[in-house]
Design an enzyme around this catalytic site. Structure first.
Site, PDB file in Angstrom:
ATOM      1  N   GLU A 249       9.902  25.618 -73.343  1.00  0.00           N
ATOM      2  CA  GLU A 249      10.292  26.966 -73.802  1.00  0.00           C
ATOM      3  C   GLU A 249      10.474  27.877 -72.589  1.00  0.00           C
ATOM      4  O   GLU A 249       9.978  29.012 -72.563  1.00  0.00           O
ATOM      5  CB  GLU A 249       9.237  27.528 -74.757  1.00  0.00           C
ATOM      6  CG  GLU A 249       8.895  26.564 -75.901  1.00  0.00           C
ATOM      7  CD  GLU A 249       7.896  27.113 -76.916  1.00  0.00           C
ATOM      8  OE1 GLU A 249       8.199  27.096 -78.097  1.00  0.00           O
ATOM      9  OE2 GLU A 249       6.798  27.556 -76.510  1.00  0.00           O
TER      10      GLU A 249
ATOM     11  N   CYS B   8       4.697  32.410 -84.782  1.00  0.00           N
ATOM     12  CA  CYS B   8       4.471  33.542 -83.882  1.00  0.00           C
ATOM     13  C   CYS B   8       5.534  34.625 -84.064  1.00  0.00           C
ATOM     14  O   CYS B   8       5.257  35.807 -83.871  1.00  0.00           O
ATOM     15  CB  CYS B   8       4.441  33.076 -82.429  1.00  0.00           C
ATOM     16  SG  CYS B   8       5.842  32.052 -81.956  1.00  0.00           S
TER      17      CYS B   8
END
Lengths: 627, 627
Positions: free
Chosen positions: B305, B396
């Site tokens: 990421e 998230c």
């Protein structure tokens, strides 16, 4: 000379029959050089690493009796497979250029394996030492059958090479154990990492034991039925998303897919199940058209070491694992034998001279795991990438490279009842199909290949020469040579005489190759290619102040070959080409309605991709923007 | 009306002072629409998910006494943070548009937290339920401080909003525990996921407790000294490769880097340590010039990421996580307050209207985690990507989106002794800096912004208007308005009267934006932009037979705006542009010396990027090849 069968020897149904691994002796050119450094540098390094990396110590631990010292297991759960590939490399090398240590190494390793193997035939040091309660319980990532497969291939190689008699019985005991558990025992488990399928077929070919072939066929038939639990990487990762006969395109972990398809064709070759060949060819066609790098590499993603989507072929983040190049060569070789079509030999050539060859340093002691087509000039995240390394924690690639290089001779030619087919061009001698040929050439630096028939076959006989798809204008003995639909030019004579020669002249004009418009990653760029060699701009060759990241090919520029000998690289043919250095200010967002850019003319120099990273570790790119 | 401070309220040293979160009321345009769907759809969904996803049940388990029923822990180790972000969203929404259930939810959740919290203040359901023996023992991936940080931010929001009195004491007890362990207790541990730093500073701002600021400063000072064990993702992943003052470029996990830098600026704002501001600005400049998508998104790699290398900005594999857009807005907001420079508000605008806005469906109940700039037309590996989803195992993003949307009003303007600065343009009312303004505009569909001073400030007063960098020709009240070096046009008058108006006219000419030559992934392409909106071609808008993957912009084509109302999408302004459909044969390798391609002329249509994927899930691309 007795023929020693090499890797992948179909016992029936092959359109082409492989020659023996000792039937072709390569004496010149890069292939000979790779075999030389494999012998002198890579294999000795590999043998050393078998101790240092834990591969042999782990197996000693697995075989240790009570009271004997032991230590912690070292490395990955598939550490055994490094040893098996190394054994296979040594077995083939024993045929090509024996050394006294080779047979000894195979015997010593076999003794360790014999001691480690359980009475029931099971053998895997990780599960025996670390997780004895989990044997065959986590096949989705255990690599137990994957490791077994590499043992089978090592044992087949040793048996064919006539070295190390004790390896084959160990392999057979393990294979019999797999058969008992997974074929006749009702366990429908499948290894998450395909590889054992092709190995079981080879073991069947060697031993004639039909249950090995049956197990290979079962593992292939059952794939894609949800029998592999998700290891967390998704169903595509291990090609368990669809039955092999339904999958249209290669997906997921590239090495797994490519080994799997080698096994699919192998099972077809022995069973004649046409549906297997058909689906494999279908995947091959999709892969070649949409998921193959110009270097022949496969795998577009670091994430999952995966193929990626159609036309997703980034240069910088190309994964193009060295093992994928090897697995692709294995698959293409089987397709070539099964169909006789030169397109598979074409892809072997492209892969061999580019993606595969780049994996090893000029000196043979450093290796790439990942083979990108671009390295920027100021890496931060990837500072660890872009340079070859001596070894890896996950060292699947180096011994895999060694086993292929040692057995390269077997990939040059095949035979049929009609005659001999020459697939790859290298200086050397070939003895097959009733003839003895001498091949003189400076290929791939030069396109002239002179074949002398030293021993003439009796009567009607045919020499088939592959005309590579990159050779736009090809001549044989002063006449234009147009290949047949299968990619071969055939010379058929009723009476060959010793001393007859055939001269093939391939078109070595350097070309600017343009990508299909759907390949976004390299739009507006061209790659230089000459013969089978793909080129790249490497920083070390550019004029001062010309950063590779800023170079663009000048409009209408024509590449010019220049022969060189470069320190640390060796012999080469460079390509010089007119270019510009683009200069664009940096600062603020890198997007503008009318970007300001200036440029300066320079002469840029390209080097064959396989020779990159033998100097300073600077920037490199295969695809060059067109100014 | 009493001012309610919003997120990030520096107590000193800020060049600009934030207005209260209730000082700006947005009444029209996309921002108002997003707040409306946040209220009506997203927050209700989020509240439901707090039970379903395990966030609240996990905490109940952590607080369960002997004999009380419990079940297995649900979800990820950072599951608590979903609840904390949801609480923060509800607290801000309680200020903007209170609902009776909001205060009750905060009180009920606080009761669960109070019961779960250990007597010593520690609070983390995962470690209390699953790994009580590993508390603070695996900070490299435990997310314990990360979760704590989100609790602090929720508690700060609730306290500022005047709702849920019992949340702050819980947060303080946990903060005091962190101080005892990690500031005064000699433990030099650092959370692998930065976030607590900025949260501790906010808690310090609210409470005046200096040890919170001290701990934030310590965590920042100690980063990059090898105190974070490698979680297997490398040192760059958690920005532990270099001390923050030495790191020149953002690296690794994008959300971590962006939250970390928000904390770095926050600590500067409170301590005045210029070296912190300096290094953060340096990273910002490098990021904007080399690692920022035209959408304002950040993070070029799925693998880790991560940010990726300079100029590595692929469209298809853009990660551009929704949370990274939010974290970037947080960081830019703090830099804006710290420096007063409009370039940070410019990037907030770009991010807000593109990368961030795209993360939520038109209906507010589906979300993107990953925000690519391209979706091909026949996804295989990524079939699961490219469509928004209602929720995620790792959720998230959704509650993070909700907390930002609920507090958007606070980001529109700031105040100084001199007057008021308008950073973002939206229809509504602003009361700050001694004045009351009415803003009438149809921005971003139209570029006219009419500001009426309803209540005039006394004496000398200044209205500063940000001139967005995309507005090439801007007018204020019929005169050309050139921004100062800081990006603002200032209107200073010694006597403002109620009813005075200022009319700002921004340049809404659609532009073809070209990338810097080093961005390989989009070479030879252009992106359409109009005002702050980046556009994309989506399949649903194209003429029959024109696949997005084959479209190219015709030479000299000029985009033409067309206002529309589209079912499922809502109000929009499309851009029509002359294009060609490229047709190139497929088969064999996709590389050729002279590729054969034909093309057909069509009119293609672009839609704002933030409105994509509200119809059929077809192909999309932001960067369009230039024919």
């Amino acid at each position: 000379m007795q023929q020693i069968p090499g890797p992948a020897v179909p016992s029936s149904r092959a359109v082409l029959r492989p020659i023996g691994v000792n039937d072709a002796v390569i004496t010149g050119g890069p292939l000979a050089r790779w075999q030389e450094i494999n012998h002198e540098a890579s294999i000795p390094l590999g043998l050393e690493q078998m101790e240092r990396s834990g591969a042999l110590p782990n197996l000693r631990r697995a075989g240790a009796r009570a009271g004997e010292g032991d230590g912690p297991f070292q490395g990955y759960r598939f550490q055994d497979s490094d040893l098996y590939k190394q054994l296979e490399a040594v077995a083939w090398e024993h045929v090509r250029a024996p050394e006294p240590g080779y047979a000894a190494f195979i015997e010593q390793a076999s003794a360790v394996l014999a001691r480690a193997q359980r009475p029931d035939g099971y053998l895997n040091s990780h599960y025996q030492v670390v997780k004895p309660d989990k044997i065959y319980a986590e096949l989705e990532y255990s690599h137990e059958m994957y490791c077994a497969g590499h043992l089978f291939q090592a044992a087949v190689a040793a048996a064919r090479a006539g070295v190390g008699d004790s390896l084959l019985p160990i392999a057979r005991r393990l294979a019999d154990h797999l058969v008992e558990v997974f074929l006749t025992g009702g366990n429908d488990g499948i290894d998450g990492h395909a590889e054992v399928e092709t190995a079981l077929v080879e073991l069947y070919r060697l031993t004639g034991e039909g249950t090995y072939l049956d197990l290979a066929a079962k593992l292939i038939d059952n794939r894609g039925k949800g029998l592999i639990p998700d290891s967390g990487m998704g169903m595509l990762y291990a090609q368990d998303h669809l039955p092999v006969r339904e999958a249209d395109t290669p997906v997921g972990h590239a090495v797994r897919q490519l080994y799997l398809d080698a096994g699919v064709v192998d099972v077809y070759l022995e069973t004649g199940d046409e549906s297997l060949l058909e689906c494999s060819v279908r995947r091959w066609e999709d892969m070649v058209a949409t998921k193959t790098y110009i270097t022949g590499g496969h795998g577009s993603r670091h994430d999952g070491e995966a193929f990626g989507e159609r036309y997703e072929l980034p240069s910088d983040r190309a994964y193009s694992e060295s093992c994928a190049a090897i697995a692709s060569i294995h698959w293409n070789w089987r397709l070539l034998l099964a169909t006789g079509h030169g397109r598979y030999a074409d892809l072997i050539e492209r892969t061999l001279y580019n993606a595969f060859a780049a994996s090893t340093s000029a000196g043979g002691t450093r290796f790439f795991y990942v083979n990108p087509l671009q390295r920027r000039n100021d890496l931060v995240e990837d500072a660890y990438l872009g340079r070859r390394r001596e070894w890896f924690a996950c060292a699947c690639c180096p011994p895999n490279i060694m086993r292929l290089v040692a057995s390269l001779g077997g990939y040059l030619a095949t035979e049929t009842a009609a005659g001999l087919q020459l697939h790859q061009y290298a200086a050397g001698r070939i003895e097959a199909a009733g003839a003895r040929l001498r091949v003189e050439t400076d290929f791939p630096w030069d396109g002239v290949v002179r074949i002398t028939v030293e021993e003439a076959p009796a009567g009607d006989w045919e020499l088939a020469l592959r005309i590579p798809s990159w050779s736009e204008s090809t001549y044989v003995d002063d006449g234009p040579a147009r290949a047949g639909e299968d990619g071969y030019f055939r010379i058929r004579r009723s009476a060959w005489r010793a001393g007859d020669t055939v001269e093939l002249r391939l078109d070595m004009t350097p070309r600017l190759m343009r990508p299909h418009h759907r390949i976004d990653a390299v739009r507006g760029s061209a790659a230089l290619q000459r013969g089978p060699l793909v080129y790249c701009f490497e920083q070390a060759d550019q004029p001062e102040g010309a950063e590779v990241d800023d170079l663009a090919i000048a409009p209408g520029a024509v590449p010019r070959p220049v022969a060189r000998e470069i320190d640390g690289v060796g012999r080469t043919v460079l390509l010089e080409i007119g270019a510009v250095v683009v200069n664009q200010p940096r600062g603020g967002l890198p997007y503008a309605g009318t970007p300001l850019a200036t440029s300066t003319s320079v002469t840029a120099t390209a080097i064959p991709y396989f020779q990159w990273d033998n100097r300073d570790g600077g920037a490199m790119r295969v695809w060059i923007p067109l100014a």
